[in-house]
Design an enzyme around this catalytic site. Structure first.
Site, short mmCIF file in Angstrom:
data_model
loop_
_atom_site.label_atom_id
_atom_site.label_comp_id
_atom_site.label_asym_id
_atom_site.label_seq_id
_atom_site.Cartn_x
_atom_site.Cartn_y
_atom_site.Cartn_z
N ARG A 52 71.08 81.94 -74.80
CA ARG A 52 71.51 80.81 -75.64
C ARG A 52 71.82 81.28 -77.06
NH1 ARG A 52 67.79 75.50 -76.07
NH2 ARG A 52 66.55 76.87 -77.38
N LYS A 151 72.40 75.85 -81.73
CA LYS A 151 71.09 75.82 -82.41
C LYS A 151 71.25 76.61 -83.70
CE LYS A 151 66.20 76.16 -81.14
NZ LYS A 151 65.78 74.89 -81.70
N GLU A 184 68.92 62.62 -77.88
CA GLU A 184 67.69 63.41 -77.74
C GLU A 184 66.78 63.06 -78.91
OE1 GLU A 184 68.58 67.61 -78.27
OE2 GLU A 184 70.15 67.11 -79.71
#
Ligand code: PXG
Length: 288
Positions: A52, A151, A184
């Protein structure tokens, strides 16, 4: 021995670690990171986190100056150097130092930092009794502006929602996307259970594709639960039988109230408890 931090290829004492104040990670939040757990001395799902990190770096056109196997090894050796049994790894890659100005061509030397430390968890009673959360008025970043799948070191969107949560006396806040759908929480993904079916928003809802989320989906399928990645509205959470959050820090944590409305019977439900137990076995390496 003082805590050892990995900075650009070297393990050094925490107090000697230095980065430039011209680093675009500091000046513009230009960089990517991962938060990873260590259980029993083993770095949990390290390959998934490394993958990721490289994907996110690619999305912001940041070239990580280290090959994946070497970075994986660097994480392992930082954990070993700190003799960490149970803890938390923060892996950060910044754009590097440069001139003032946004142009990435005016930067050089992306910085790789690895911190291995302990983690403060939610108090035990929240796992036992469940969380009460609120819906934040701050919506999740529009995917066309800054994809929540990245992220990045820009966490202000989440921090603003987290402030709303703490102001309301809550641990977490639900964030909706620009369409008003459930996205989320500020640092966790969300699931509901309704009539035995597990549901969670799809990545298209504008969420971080959590590694814990994906692991829990796998565990649920092993348990022969039907799992659906479908758009959800707040109504679906109010009307759910069960609700829980997943994340590296929180693991699997029940939610029993949203915006003052009780979810299900107001207690952590059986599916949540079963998935939490399965997740704990997975982290302790008893589940293959
Ligand atoms: N959504 C968001 C916005 C997150 O930041 C998750 C979901 C859960 O993803 P994982 O891959 O962890 O299951 C996150 C994760 C920290 C910290 O130190 C933040 C996260 C994870 C670990 C540490 O603030 N966010």
């Amino acid at each position: 021995m003082p805590p050892q931090v990995f900075v650009n290829g070297e393990l050094i004492d925490k107090q000697d670690a230095k980065l430039s104040v011209y680093d675009h990670g500091l000046l513009y939040g230009d960089g990517v990171f991962e938060g990873i757990r260590v259980y029993g001395g083993r770095v949990f799902l390290l390959d998934e986190h490394i993958d990721r990190l490289y994907e996110c770096a690619r999305a912001i056109r940041l070239e990580i100056p280290m090959a994946k196997p070497d970075l994986t090894e660097a994480v392992e050796s930082t954990v070993a150097a700190n003799k960490l049994e149970d803890g938390y790894v923060r892996l950060v890659v910044t754009r590097g130092a440069g001139y003032l100005g946004l142009d990435i061509r005016k930067t050089s030397d992306p910085q790789i930092v690895i911190i291995a430390d302990t983690i403060t968890l939610y108090p035990e009673e929240h796992y036992r009794d469940g969380l009460s959360i609120i819906t934040a008025s701050t919506i999740r970043n529009h995917p066309g502006a800054l994809s929540p799948r990245i992220k990045s070191l820009n966490y202000l969107n989440n921090i603003l929602a987290k402030i709303e949560a703490t102001d309301a006396g809550c641990q977490e806040a639900l964030m909706l996307n620009h369409k008003g759908e459930v996205a989320e929480c500020t640092g966790d993904n969300i699931f509901i259970v309704r009539r035995g079916v597990l549901k969670t928003p799809p990545t298209e809802a504008g969420i971080l594709e959590g590694i814990t989320r994906n692991a829990v989906i796998g565990l649920a399928r092993d348990a022969e639960l039907t799992v659906r990645e479908v758009p959800l509205l707040r109504h679906d959470i109010y009307a759910a039988d069960e609700c829980f959050l997943t994340g590296t820090a929180a693991e699997v944590i029940p939610v029993v109230k949203l915006d003052g409305r009780q979810i299900g019977d107001g207690k952590p439900g059986p599916v949540t408890q079963d998935l939490r137990a399965r997740f704990q076995r997975l982290t302790r390496g008893q589940d293959g």
